[in-house]
Design an enzyme around this catalytic site. Sequence first.
Site, PDB file in Angstrom:
ATOM      1  CG  ASP A  86       2.733   3.534   5.786  1.00  0.00           C
ATOM      2  OD1 ASP A  86       3.843   3.649   6.336  1.00  0.00           O
ATOM      3  OD2 ASP A  86       2.586   3.106   4.620  1.00  0.00           O
TER       4      ASP A  86
ATOM      5  CD  GLU B 260      -5.916   1.547   5.322  1.00  0.00           C
ATOM      6  OE1 GLU B 260      -5.267   1.905   6.303  1.00  0.00           O
ATOM      7  OE2 GLU B 260      -5.616   1.806   4.171  1.00  0.00           O
TER       8      GLU B 260
ATOM      9  CG  ASN C  70      -7.374   0.285   1.165  1.00  0.00           C
ATOM     10  OD1 ASN C  70      -7.956   0.725   0.182  1.00  0.00           O
ATOM     11  ND2 ASN C  70      -7.066   1.039   2.202  1.00  0.00           N
TER      12      ASN C  70
ATOM     13  CE1 TYR D 175      -0.628  -2.116  -0.757  1.00  0.00           C
ATOM     14  CE2 TYR D 175      -2.398  -2.089   0.854  1.00  0.00           C
ATOM     15  CZ  TYR D 175      -1.547  -1.419  -0.010  1.00  0.00           C
ATOM     16  OH  TYR D 175      -1.616  -0.049  -0.135  1.00  0.00           O
TER      17      TYR D 175
ATOM     18  CD  GLU E 244      -4.273   2.045   0.804  1.00  0.00           C
ATOM     19  OE1 GLU E 244      -3.501   1.164   1.239  1.00  0.00           O
ATOM     20  OE2 GLU E 244      -4.641   3.024   1.472  1.00  0.00           O
TER      21      GLU E 244
ATOM     22  CD1 TRP F 155       0.158   2.449  -0.709  1.00  0.00           C
ATOM     23  CD2 TRP F 155      -1.569   3.871  -0.877  1.00  0.00           C
ATOM     24  NE1 TRP F 155       0.300   3.399   0.263  1.00  0.00           N
ATOM     25  CE2 TRP F 155      -0.735   4.293   0.187  1.00  0.00           C
ATOM     26  CE3 TRP F 155      -2.707   4.622  -1.179  1.00  0.00           C
ATOM     27  CZ2 TRP F 155      -1.017   5.417   0.955  1.00  0.00           C
ATOM     28  CZ3 TRP F 155      -2.970   5.739  -0.408  1.00  0.00           C
ATOM     29  CH2 TRP F 155      -2.131   6.118   0.645  1.00  0.00           C
TER      30      TRP F 155
HETATM   31  C1  CKU Z   1      -0.407   1.257   2.847  1.00  0.00           C
HETATM   32  C2  CKU Z   1      -4.593  -2.237   4.351  1.00  0.00           C
HETATM   33  C3  CKU Z   1      -3.696  -1.318   3.766  1.00  0.00           C
HETATM   34  C4  CKU Z   1      -3.452  -0.022   4.435  1.00  0.00           C
HETATM   35  N1  CKU Z   1      -2.665   0.919   3.673  1.00  0.00           N
HETATM   36  C5  CKU Z   1      -2.676   2.221   4.282  1.00  0.00           C
HETATM   37  C6  CKU Z   1      -1.696   3.171   3.682  1.00  0.00           C
HETATM   38  O1  CKU Z   1      -1.666   4.385   4.372  1.00  0.00           O
HETATM   39  C7  CKU Z   1      -0.329   2.524   3.672  1.00  0.00           C
HETATM   40  O2  CKU Z   1       0.648   3.403   3.200  1.00  0.00           O
HETATM   41  C8  CKU Z   1      -1.377   0.332   3.475  1.00  0.00           C
HETATM   42  C9  CKU Z   1       0.951   0.566   2.690  1.00  0.00           C
HETATM   43  O3  CKU Z   1       1.253  -0.339   3.457  1.00  0.00           O
HETATM   44  O4  CKU Z   1       1.710   0.895   1.801  1.00  0.00           O
END
Ligand code: CKU
Length: 606
Positions: free
Chosen positions: A167, A418, A472, A474, A512, A557
């Site tokens: 990403d 990841e 990480n 979310y 993250e 993040w």
């Molecule tokens: C991030 C599991 C989350 C992975 N993470 C990687 C990172 O590079 C992305 O930018 C998610 C995101 O979705 O913002």
Amino acid sequence: MLQSSMLYPQDSAIRRSVRLDGMWKFQLDPQACGTKEGWIDGLPSPDLIPVPASFADFYTDKETREFCGDFWYETEFYIPDEWKGKEVDIRFGSVTHRANVYFNGIEVTSHEGGFLPFCARVTEIARYGSLNKLVVLANNELSETTLPCGSVTTLPSGRKVAKPYFDFYNYAGIQRSVWLTATPKESIFDFSVVHAIDGTDALVTYDVVTNGENQVAIEVKDEAGNIVAEAEGKNGEICIPNVRLWKVLDAYLYKFTIRIVDGDAVIDEYAQDIGVRTVAIRNNQILINDEPVYLKGFGKHEDSDIVGRGFNIGAMKRDFELMKWVGANSFRTSHYPYSEEIYQMADREGFLITDEVPAVGMFPSLMNFAEASTGKQTAFFAQDTTPELLKNHLIQVEEMIARDKNHACVFAWSLLNEPDTLDESSTVYFEKVFDRCRELDPQKRPRTFSLLMNSTPDKCKCWQLSDFLSLNRYFGWYVMGGADIESAEMMFRKEMDAWAELVGERPMIFTEYGGDTNGGIDKLPSVMWSQEYQIECLEMCHRVFDSYPFVKGEQIWNFADFQTTEGIMRMDGNKKGIFTRQRQPKRAAYYIKQRWENLSDDYKTE
Ligand code: CKU
């Protein structure tokens, strides 16, 4: 064994180094015909672009920005007559993602991997006292054996398009400085230091690699310039009495000077600022100098307007000022080793760095993180291509450690981001990477990797390899966002309860978490993407972190908004920054500042 010295170029009484940065000739080679057509002797119809920089964002047409394939750089410069008799090298801070280097019409080196330095020795073919020509063939294609991983598709027109499995925008080019250096024939190739504390003194075990037999002398000076310790020999132990340790946000750096000597004559000299500190993981704690530390900070990117991933000295300065302002003490170099100047500054400012190798995208999908949460499983490390990937991975771990091992700021290595961890093949692959890291790092720093959402306590087969866990997560964004945030919190706690049972004495940090917001969107009551919701999402995560004593760090993040591949999930890039891409605060930055200023660096010490 590394092909070239990873030491950062410097001038000393003996060494010379000149930056070749500036406007270079540049030409795309969509047909990959340059080699055949003799471009190694000079580009036929070049444009001029800056070095260092990514090439993508200078141009106004989409084809150039999105270009995937071969592209060339060229420059000319004089090498002085006085350099005759020295070893002359061209040193690239990085070329993304690979390069073949031609000097005066001869191929002098090639290098795979876009985020670590390499040199080309040109002593024999340099034209002393006259003009020399340097031509670089670069390429930015991705595959499942490159770090980072991705693929390339070809459009009906024949144009290639990069499909990153990660990403962030696939920026490429000569993104860091290029140096011309002169070193003596007998020279310092490498050195390492390992620190131990003995009461009020420090014992620094050192090891110097040279290519000759002459004696090595070491001198250590304090910041006031007083010599505080000296030693002789290529390796040994130095005692620094009444040492002033390098501490988090309270850095102290000794000048560590290495000389190759022959009687009174100095043959080579190299000096580096060294912080003396120890790192350990014990009883759920991350210990720096045996004192517990709670990590507050970010996952970042090297990413800014116009120059893309090119080293941007102004952005570097601003980023450190903002990190200090907001109360951070650490960051992860997600998702690749950053420019060397950033580690030098972190040493000086007392920031802790988790140094990450570009092992990202080890999941076959453009949006691997979103895909992974669907439960669709892949055995990424059980393919025919895996041995080749592993080979590249191990080389990059070696190059990263060789480059960064002496920085006080580097307290841990992140070996993957990841990846797939659900298949047995992952464990086999991971063990090789983790073992190699331990073997190569003289300081035996903690090793970790960032666990994707689907690497849950019941399914992940690799967490036990990490000296501390990096998650990480979310919840409240990709999982149950907006009005469902209550359920997100419950689900988050359920997972944390399971980790608490499993992990025992190992600290965990979050590498993250957070959510996107477009700076400027306000909504009362909040909705997802509003500034208010970004704060609510962070607050929810913090409530969870605060209730688990083994959580020893939080790295949001992201530090700033950054460019990604375009798509329905991204509005001109990833907007999870606490700061905008222009490095101005969003509302969340003020909330974070308030929280972090009230969390001591040793928060949660039992
Ligand atoms: C991030 C599991 C989350 C992975 N993470 C990687 C990172 O590079 C992305 O930018 C998610 C995101 O979705 O913002």
